[in-house]
Design a protein around this motif. Structure first.
Motif, PDB file in Angstrom:
ATOM      1  N   LYS A 121       4.003  -5.456  21.428  1.00  0.00           N
ATOM      2  CA  LYS A 121       3.161  -5.002  22.622  1.00  0.00           C
ATOM      3  C   LYS A 121       3.654  -5.752  23.737  1.00  0.00           C
ATOM      4  O   LYS A 121       3.842  -5.347  24.985  1.00  0.00           O
ATOM      5  N   ALA A 122       3.801  -7.192  23.414  1.00  0.00           N
ATOM      6  CA  ALA A 122       4.465  -7.898  24.550  1.00  0.00           C
ATOM      7  C   ALA A 122       5.889  -7.468  24.923  1.00  0.00           C
ATOM      8  O   ALA A 122       6.032  -7.421  26.478  1.00  0.00           O
ATOM      9  N   SER A 148       8.126  -2.485  30.766  1.00  0.00           N
ATOM     10  CA  SER A 148       7.788  -1.617  31.861  1.00  0.00           C
ATOM     11  C   SER A 148       8.201  -2.018  33.157  1.00  0.00           C
ATOM     12  O   SER A 148       8.571  -3.314  33.255  1.00  0.00           O
ATOM     13  N   GLU A 149       8.044  -1.144  34.219  1.00  0.00           N
ATOM     14  CA  GLU A 149       8.683  -1.155  35.440  1.00  0.00           C
ATOM     15  C   GLU A 149       7.799  -2.641  35.942  1.00  0.00           C
ATOM     16  O   GLU A 149       8.446  -3.661  36.741  1.00  0.00           O
ATOM     17  N   LYS A 150       6.366  -2.662  35.946  1.00  0.00           N
ATOM     18  CA  LYS A 150       5.550  -3.490  36.213  1.00  0.00           C
ATOM     19  C   LYS A 150       5.913  -4.637  35.637  1.00  0.00           C
ATOM     20  O   LYS A 150       5.940  -6.085  36.342  1.00  0.00           O
ATOM     21  N   MET A 155      -9.809 -15.271  11.606  1.00  0.00           N
ATOM     22  CA  MET A 155      -8.560 -15.202  12.071  1.00  0.00           C
ATOM     23  C   MET A 155      -8.070 -13.918  12.858  1.00  0.00           C
ATOM     24  O   MET A 155      -8.269 -13.094  12.129  1.00  0.00           O
ATOM     25  N   PRO A 156      -7.867 -13.764  13.853  1.00  0.00           N
ATOM     26  CA  PRO A 156      -7.539 -12.233  14.593  1.00  0.00           C
ATOM     27  C   PRO A 156      -6.114 -11.908  13.980  1.00  0.00           C
ATOM     28  O   PRO A 156      -5.228 -12.894  13.831  1.00  0.00           O
ATOM     29  N   ASP A 157      -6.182 -10.501  13.724  1.00  0.00           N
ATOM     30  CA  ASP A 157      -4.842  -9.885  13.248  1.00  0.00           C
ATOM     31  C   ASP A 157      -3.929  -9.815  14.505  1.00  0.00           C
ATOM     32  O   ASP A 157      -4.074  -9.201  15.605  1.00  0.00           O
ATOM     33  N   LEU A 158      -2.899 -10.695  14.513  1.00  0.00           N
ATOM     34  CA  LEU A 158      -1.655 -10.503  15.563  1.00  0.00           C
ATOM     35  C   LEU A 158      -0.588  -9.640  15.315  1.00  0.00           C
ATOM     36  O   LEU A 158       0.435 -10.041  15.834  1.00  0.00           O
ATOM     37  N   GLY A 159      -0.660  -8.971  14.111  1.00  0.00           N
ATOM     38  CA  GLY A 159       0.291  -8.148  13.445  1.00  0.00           C
ATOM     39  C   GLY A 159       1.545  -7.520  14.577  1.00  0.00           C
ATOM     40  O   GLY A 159       2.482  -7.873  14.447  1.00  0.00           O
ATOM     41  N   ASN A 160       1.054  -6.875  15.389  1.00  0.00           N
ATOM     42  CA  ASN A 160       2.133  -6.190  16.532  1.00  0.00           C
ATOM     43  C   ASN A 160       2.151  -6.763  17.733  1.00  0.00           C
ATOM     44  O   ASN A 160       2.274  -5.952  18.906  1.00  0.00           O
ATOM     45  N   LEU A 161       1.460  -7.947  17.942  1.00  0.00           N
ATOM     46  CA  LEU A 161       1.537  -8.444  19.231  1.00  0.00           C
ATOM     47  C   LEU A 161       2.531  -8.754  20.047  1.00  0.00           C
ATOM     48  O   LEU A 161       2.797  -8.218  21.450  1.00  0.00           O
ATOM     49  N   GLY A 162       3.648  -9.332  19.149  1.00  0.00           N
ATOM     50  CA  GLY A 162       5.090  -9.361  19.858  1.00  0.00           C
ATOM     51  C   GLY A 162       5.607  -7.928  20.271  1.00  0.00           C
ATOM     52  O   GLY A 162       6.109  -8.028  21.466  1.00  0.00           O
TER      53      GLY A 162
END
Length: 62
Positions: free
Chosen positions: A10-11, A17-19, A1-8
């Protein structure tokens, strides 16, 4: 199972960001347009309010 620790985080950073802001605004606008089209414009005032509420919660506020 991948580590999704700080995915939120990062989103959130990407959306702030401007983009990211441009992308979220476009998505909210397209969703509002689809809802307006589906309802025949009958609920445009409520749809516009929903778009504004969504935009205030997503993306860059500055």
């Amino acid at each position: 199972m991948p580590d999704l620790g700080n995915l939120g985080d990062k989103a959130k950073d990407a959306a702030n960001s401007e983009k990211g802001e441009q992308a979220t605004d476009a998505g909210i606008g397209k969703a509002g347009d689809a809802a307006s089209s589906a309802s025949g414009g009958k609920f445009d005032d409520k749809i516009d309010a929903g778009e504004g509420a969504a935009d205030s919660k997503i993306g860059d506020q500055g």
